[in-house]
Design a protein around this motif. Structure first.
Motif, short mmCIF file in Angstrom:
data_model
loop_
_atom_site.label_atom_id
_atom_site.label_comp_id
_atom_site.label_asym_id
_atom_site.label_seq_id
_atom_site.Cartn_x
_atom_site.Cartn_y
_atom_site.Cartn_z
N LEU A 93 0.81 -1.22 0.00
CA LEU A 93 0.00 0.00 0.00
C LEU A 93 0.84 1.27 0.00
CD1 LEU A 93 -2.87 -1.02 2.44
CD2 LEU A 93 -2.93 -0.87 -0.05
N GLY A 94 2.12 1.15 0.30
CA GLY A 94 3.00 2.32 0.30
C GLY A 94 2.75 3.24 1.47
N VAL A 95 2.54 2.67 2.64
CA VAL A 95 2.31 3.48 3.84
C VAL A 95 3.36 3.14 4.89
CG1 VAL A 95 -0.16 3.78 3.47
CG2 VAL A 95 0.64 1.81 4.76
N LEU A 112 -5.29 2.55 -5.13
CA LEU A 112 -4.68 1.39 -5.79
C LEU A 112 -5.72 0.39 -6.27
CD1 LEU A 112 -1.65 0.82 -3.41
CD2 LEU A 112 -1.56 1.53 -5.80
N PHE A 113 -6.76 0.19 -5.48
CA PHE A 113 -7.80 -0.77 -5.85
C PHE A 113 -8.51 -0.32 -7.14
CE2 PHE A 113 -11.86 -2.97 -5.60
CZ PHE A 113 -11.48 -4.24 -5.20
N GLU A 114 -8.85 0.95 -7.21
CA GLU A 114 -9.53 1.49 -8.40
C GLU A 114 -8.61 1.47 -9.62
OE1 GLU A 114 -12.70 2.22 -9.00
OE2 GLU A 114 -13.04 1.42 -6.99
N ARG A 115 -7.35 1.82 -9.42
CA ARG A 115 -6.40 1.82 -10.53
C ARG A 115 -6.25 0.42 -11.11
NH1 ARG A 115 -0.94 4.00 -8.81
NH2 ARG A 115 -2.31 5.46 -7.78
N ASN A 116 -6.17 -0.59 -10.25
CA ASN A 116 -6.04 -1.96 -10.73
C ASN A 116 -7.35 -2.50 -11.29
OD1 ASN A 116 -3.25 -2.69 -10.29
ND2 ASN A 116 -3.69 -2.32 -8.14
N PHE A 124 -6.63 -8.42 -11.73
CA PHE A 124 -7.31 -8.98 -10.58
C PHE A 124 -6.31 -9.43 -9.52
CE2 PHE A 124 -9.20 -12.57 -8.28
CZ PHE A 124 -10.28 -11.92 -7.72
N TYR A 125 -5.15 -9.93 -9.93
CA TYR A 125 -4.13 -10.38 -8.98
C TYR A 125 -3.67 -9.22 -8.10
CZ TYR A 125 0.31 -11.92 -7.11
OH TYR A 125 1.34 -12.21 -6.27
N LEU A 126 -3.32 -8.10 -8.73
CA LEU A 126 -2.87 -6.94 -7.96
C LEU A 126 -3.98 -6.38 -7.09
CD1 LEU A 126 -0.61 -5.10 -10.54
CD2 LEU A 126 0.09 -6.49 -8.59
N LYS A 185 -4.10 -8.52 -4.07
CA LYS A 185 -3.01 -8.23 -3.14
C LYS A 185 -3.28 -6.95 -2.35
CE LYS A 185 0.68 -10.20 -3.05
NZ LYS A 185 1.17 -11.25 -2.14
N VAL A 186 -3.80 -5.93 -3.02
CA VAL A 186 -4.12 -4.66 -2.36
C VAL A 186 -5.20 -4.90 -1.30
CG1 VAL A 186 -5.18 -2.41 -2.74
CG2 VAL A 186 -3.37 -3.20 -4.26
N HIS A 187 -6.20 -5.69 -1.65
CA HIS A 187 -7.29 -5.97 -0.71
C HIS A 187 -6.78 -6.74 0.51
CE1 HIS A 187 -11.40 -6.47 0.58
NE2 HIS A 187 -11.16 -7.76 0.75
N ARG A 188 -5.92 -7.75 0.27
CA ARG A 188 -5.37 -8.53 1.38
C ARG A 188 -4.49 -7.66 2.27
NH1 ARG A 188 -9.09 -11.21 0.89
NH2 ARG A 188 -9.28 -12.84 -0.64
#
Length: 116
Positions: A61-63, A79-83, A89-91, A94-97
């Motif tokens: 997440l870059g935090v 990040l979720f919207e960008r992907n 779907f993989y990225l 990962k962002v969601h997890r």
């Protein structure tokens, strides 16, 4: 008489199909072990069952550690919207997890701060 012949054909046919299925399954296992597909599948299952670590989640997440929850959610949404737009779907997963992992961390911190 015709029923008896039909019953014999059904029994013999099912036996032939069952043997062919077993033989095909054995051949598939042999092929999988030769190419390493079975080993790779087991490794993927093991990797998939592991819980994401906090440092990895922060990196995705870059935090930073001292980031607020609002900042985490803002990065997650971005990040979720960008992907979602790029179709990865993989990225997106990962962002969601990563967000789920950090959510647990922030909830524990909130409980500790409220309890102390």
């Amino acid at each position: 008489m015709a029923a008896k012949i039909l019953a014999n054909l059904i029994v013999m046919g099912s036996g032939i199909v069952a043997r062919a299925f077993v033989q095909a399954y054995r051949q598939a296992l042999t092929n999988a072990s030769k190419t390493g597909v079975a080993h790779e599948a087991v490794q993927n299952i093991k990797r998939g069952s592991k819980v994401m670590a906090e440092p990895e989640a922060r990196q995705i997440l870059g935090v930073a550690e001292n980031s607020s929850w609002e900042e985490v959610v803002k990065k997650y949404d971005s990040l979720f919207e960008r992907n979602a737009q790029n179709g990865s779907f993989y990225l997106q997963s990962k962002v969601h997890r990563a967000k789920e992992c950090l959510e647990v961390v922030y909830l524990k911190r909130a409980e500790e701060n409220n309890g102390a």
